[in-house]
Design a protein around this motif. Structure first.
Motif, PDB file in Angstrom:
ATOM      1  N   VAL A  39      22.388  39.665  34.791  1.00 38.13           N
ATOM      2  CA  VAL A  39      23.267  38.767  35.543  1.00 38.13           C
ATOM      3  C   VAL A  39      24.601  38.594  34.836  1.00 38.13           C
ATOM      4  O   VAL A  39      25.666  38.658  35.465  1.00 38.13           O
ATOM      5  N   VAL A  40      24.573  38.389  33.529  1.00 39.05           N
ATOM      6  CA  VAL A  40      25.820  38.182  32.780  1.00 39.05           C
ATOM      7  C   VAL A  40      26.685  39.442  32.813  1.00 39.05           C
ATOM      8  O   VAL A  40      27.900  39.362  33.032  1.00 39.05           O
ATOM      9  N   LEU A  41      26.079  40.598  32.628  1.00 36.55           N
ATOM     10  CA  LEU A  41      26.866  41.836  32.677  1.00 36.55           C
ATOM     11  C   LEU A  41      27.474  42.053  34.057  1.00 36.55           C
ATOM     12  O   LEU A  41      28.620  42.493  34.178  1.00 36.55           O
ATOM     13  N   ARG A  42      26.719  41.722  35.097  1.00 31.90           N
ATOM     14  CA  ARG A  42      27.240  41.858  36.452  1.00 31.90           C
ATOM     15  C   ARG A  42      28.422  40.923  36.688  1.00 31.90           C
ATOM     16  O   ARG A  42      29.435  41.316  37.279  1.00 31.90           O
ATOM     17  N   ARG A  43      28.306  39.694  36.222  1.00 29.40           N
ATOM     18  CA  ARG A  43      29.413  38.745  36.396  1.00 29.40           C
ATOM     19  C   ARG A  43      30.642  39.150  35.603  1.00 29.40           C
ATOM     20  O   ARG A  43      31.770  39.007  36.078  1.00 29.40           O
ATOM     21  N   LEU A  44      30.446  39.642  34.382  1.00 27.60           N
ATOM     22  CA  LEU A  44      31.590  40.078  33.585  1.00 27.60           C
ATOM     23  C   LEU A  44      32.271  41.288  34.228  1.00 27.60           C
ATOM     24  O   LEU A  44      33.500  41.373  34.251  1.00 27.60           O
ATOM     25  N   ARG A  45      31.495  42.217  34.770  1.00 27.53           N
ATOM     26  CA  ARG A  45      32.097  43.374  35.452  1.00 27.53           C
ATOM     27  C   ARG A  45      32.862  42.946  36.684  1.00 27.53           C
ATOM     28  O   ARG A  45      33.929  43.468  36.972  1.00 27.53           O
ATOM     29  N   ARG A  46      32.300  42.000  37.421  1.00 23.33           N
ATOM     30  CA  ARG A  46      32.971  41.543  38.642  1.00 23.33           C
ATOM     31  C   ARG A  46      34.281  40.839  38.303  1.00 23.33           C
ATOM     32  O   ARG A  46      35.261  40.972  39.029  1.00 23.33           O
ATOM     33  N   GLU A  47      34.318  40.101  37.201  1.00 20.40           N
ATOM     34  CA  GLU A  47      35.566  39.435  36.785  1.00 20.40           C
ATOM     35  C   GLU A  47      36.628  40.446  36.407  1.00 20.40           C
ATOM     36  O   GLU A  47      37.797  40.236  36.649  1.00 20.40           O
ATOM     37  N   ARG A  48      36.204  41.523  35.780  1.00 18.09           N
ATOM     38  CA  ARG A  48      37.177  42.546  35.358  1.00 18.09           C
ATOM     39  C   ARG A  48      37.595  43.454  36.503  1.00 18.09           C
ATOM     40  O   ARG A  48      38.538  44.211  36.383  1.00 18.09           O
ATOM     41  N   GLY A  49      36.845  43.429  37.593  1.00 10.95           N
ATOM     42  CA  GLY A  49      37.203  44.265  38.731  1.00 10.95           C
ATOM     43  C   GLY A  49      36.654  45.672  38.651  1.00 10.95           C
ATOM     44  O   GLY A  49      37.147  46.563  39.314  1.00 10.95           O
ATOM     45  N   THR A  50      35.636  45.892  37.818  1.00  2.73           N
ATOM     46  CA  THR A  50      35.075  47.242  37.681  1.00  2.73           C
ATOM     47  C   THR A  50      33.711  47.357  38.321  1.00  2.73           C
ATOM     48  O   THR A  50      32.996  48.308  38.075  1.00  2.73           O
TER      49      THR A  50
END
Length: 111
Positions: free
Chosen positions: A98-109
């Motif tokens: 979940v955390v990795l998914r949220r961090l990727r979504r914030e970065r736009g990747t």
């Protein structure tokens, strides 16, 4: 069709819009407007404790398999400890995802 892009380009999503539904309920607490979840700390904790809980489950399971009739602690408590460590490892893995998914979504990747 004119105006449509052939490539799917995604904009980074801010944390205030990163809920599962998209919109969160209105603020009712006294927390600051810019309050955020400490995703980096959650990432660190999940990455540290996932291998520890996996190792604990494996060690308690192996010890339970090798325990005899008169050993202390008995086979039951060791199996229970192995199961608890397994559930905690699964929880840490899910939090990591979940955390990795949220961090990727914030970065736009995100795909």
């Amino acid at each position: 069709m004119a105006g449509r892009q052939t490539k799917s380009s995604r904009e980074p999503v801010s944390r205030d819009r990163s809920g599962t539904i998209g919109r969160r309920s209105p603020r009712t607490g006294t927390e600051p407007v810019t309050a955020r979840s400490p995703l980096r700390l959650r990432l660190l904790l999940a990455a540290v404790f996932l291998p520890l809980f996996v190792a604990g489950a494996a060690l308690f399971g192996a010890r339970a398999a090798l325990s005899g009739a008169g050993d202390s602690p008995g086979r039951g408590p060791l199996i229970l400890l192995a199961a608890v460590c397994g559930v905690l490892a699964l929880t840490a893995l899910l939090d990591l995802v979940v955390v990795l998914r949220r961090l990727r979504r914030e970065r736009g990747t995100a795909p």
